[in-house]
Design a protein around this motif. Structure first.
Motif, PDB file in Angstrom:
ATOM      1  N   GLU A  32      12.246  76.260  37.061  1.00 46.99           N
ATOM      2  CA  GLU A  32      13.124  76.750  35.711  1.00 46.99           C
ATOM      3  C   GLU A  32      13.611  77.733  36.356  1.00 46.99           C
ATOM      4  OE1 GLU A  32      12.894  78.065  30.853  1.00 46.99           O
ATOM      5  OE2 GLU A  32      11.274  78.305  32.286  1.00 46.99           O
ATOM      6  N   VAL A  37      16.482  80.977  35.111  1.00 48.57           N
ATOM      7  CA  VAL A  37      16.821  81.442  34.134  1.00 48.57           C
ATOM      8  C   VAL A  37      18.341  82.225  34.125  1.00 48.57           C
ATOM      9  CG1 VAL A  37      16.323  83.276  31.522  1.00 48.57           C
ATOM     10  CG2 VAL A  37      14.678  81.474  32.916  1.00 48.57           C
ATOM     11  N   ARG A  77      19.348  78.769  30.367  1.00 46.40           N
ATOM     12  CA  ARG A  77      18.014  77.679  30.654  1.00 46.40           C
ATOM     13  C   ARG A  77      18.037  77.054  31.784  1.00 46.40           C
ATOM     14  NH1 ARG A  77      13.140  80.422  29.772  1.00 46.40           N
ATOM     15  NH2 ARG A  77      12.907  82.180  27.890  1.00 46.40           N
TER      16      ARG A  77
END
Length: 429
Positions: free
Chosen positions: A238, A240, A261
């Motif tokens: 992930e 961000v 995201r």
């Protein structure tokens, strides 16, 4: 003590971004899987597997192809344990479930030998329906604690039933979201590697090119071996970022974005596997001296993930500062490699279509871009030479096996896999 959790290392190509124009910068994220479970007190040494073997039995599979494919499936069934599951599906223009999903008991394995031995090559190729029937067998006994995978072997095209490539890839992505992975094997010179690659990429599995029938057993055994060696499932990277930053994964793994995201789905990872993900970030304008950054983190369905994370920051600066800044050679090499892989895949398609000048130009263009930042780096200079050599080869008609091997090698390199498609594990020093 060997590492028991996933590890993440991330680095950027450059630390400054332009204040007066949008900038592209790259991140290299390296994910390393833990060692295999080795504690003898552990009740189960690995997650259970739930496999569907889907075999093309169209007329072109007659002879050694179907005979060796059957041997490979029989050998693979012999490797799984009593609390694993397997099923066997065959297809031409009709689909038959030869063995419904069953526990891999000794009795079931013996019965499988007799049933698989009776399979014979027949008519056309309803690839889509055969594959979906295999996925259905996996879904009937979906094990959320295990590895659920459909293995599709074909030597031809999807010429009846579902034939639209985008639709098949979309179905593969939907199945992956439900926990069922798709691995594809293309045999010989007549299958469509673009379709099988798209299905495997969307399906969270692997794609293999099998040049000759005698290699069938090695490739299927390798993929089953990886299924039995999984230590982390549903691994997700992930990223961000601030909302104005646009992120793109250049590595061919499925990714999705929700606001700031970006989630890159790496699928399952086997013991000690190393995967590199190349990300391209596009930054907006900003005031000189202001900092911006991203946070990367790992998650997985298993206890193998420890929430490993990394932060990277950049500073907005004037053009001169940007032009004079140092570059990270390791990131540049990874970026060059992934662009070279994409260009080779594009160029093989152009060569097949007879557009030889465009095929050569596709590789020459990437070689020129890499040369602009390669400097004296030996690895990038060697990559440039390889691209120029391959460009000369693709400037004339190329035999289909050679085209498919070039495509397959490029695809494997882009996904951090070895030239034969197997998982890359960095040698210990």
């Amino acid at each position: 003590m060997p590492c028991r959790t996933l590890r993440l290392n991330a680095r950027q190509d450059r630390g400054y971004i332009r204040s007066t124009s949008r900038s592209n910068r790259f991140i290299l994220a390296e994910i390393v899987a833990p060692h295999a479970h080795e504690d003898p007190s552990t009740a189960r040494q690995r997650p259970p597997v739930n496999l569907a073997f889907v075999l093309d039995r169209s007329g072109s599979m007659a002879g050694d192809k179907i005979a060796l494919a059957k041997q490979a499936v029989i050998g693979s069934v012999g490797r799984v344990q009593a609390d694993d599951r397997f099923s066997v599906i065959v297809y031409d223009d009709q689909i038959d479930v030869v063995i419904r999903s069953t526990r891999a008991t000794a009795e079931a394995k013996n019965d499988a030998i007799a049933l698989i031995s009776r399979i014979e090559a027949r008519n056309q190729t309803n690839l889509g329906e055969g594959w979906l029937r295999g996925a259905e067998q996996v879904a009937l006994h979906l094990d959320t604690a295990g590895v659920n995978r459909t293995l599709l072997l074909t030597d031809g095209l999807a010429n009846t039933g579902i034939t639209d490539h985008d639709e098949l890839a979309r179905h593969a992505g939907e199945l992956r979201a439900r926990g069922i992975q798709t691995t594809t094997f293309g045999l010989g010179a007549d299958f469509n590697e673009g379709l099988l690659t798209a299905m495997a990429n969307a399906g969270g599995g692997n794609f293999y090119y099998i040049e000759s029938a005698r290699q069938i057993n090695d490739y299927i055994a390798s993929e089953v071996g990886e299924a039995l060696d999984v230590v982390a499932r549903d691994v997700t990277l992930e990223v961000v970022t601030p909302e104005a930053v646009v992120v793109e994964s250049l590595t061919p793994f499925p990714f999705e974005q929700r606001g700031g995201r970006t989630m890159v789905n790496l699928g399952s990872m086997v013991a000690e596997q190393v995967v590199q993900v190349v990300l391209r970030l596009n930054f907006p304008l900003g005031e000189v001296g202001r900092e911006t950054g991203v946070v990367l983190s790992l998650s997985a369905r298993d206890e193998a993930a420890d929430g490993s994370s990394a932060s990277i920051s950049w500073t907005f600066a004037d053009s001169k500062t940007n032009d004079l800044q140092e570059r990270d050679a390791e990131v540049d090499r990874a970026v060059a490699s992934v662009f070279a892989s994409r260009a080779r895949q594009e160029a093989t398609a152009l060569n097949r279509a007879g557009n030889f000048p465009a095929a050569q130009a596709a590789l020459a263009g990437v070689a020129k871009r890499i040369r602009a930042y390669a400097g004296r780096d030996k690895e990038m200079r060697a990559l440039i030479a390889d691209l120029e050599r391959d460009g000369m080869v693709l400037a004339a008609p190329m035999a289909e096996p050679g085209r498919k091997q070039m495509y397959f090698s490029a695809h494997a390199a882009a996904k951090s896999r070895n030239i034969d498609g197997t998982a890359f594990r960095r040698p210990t020093k």
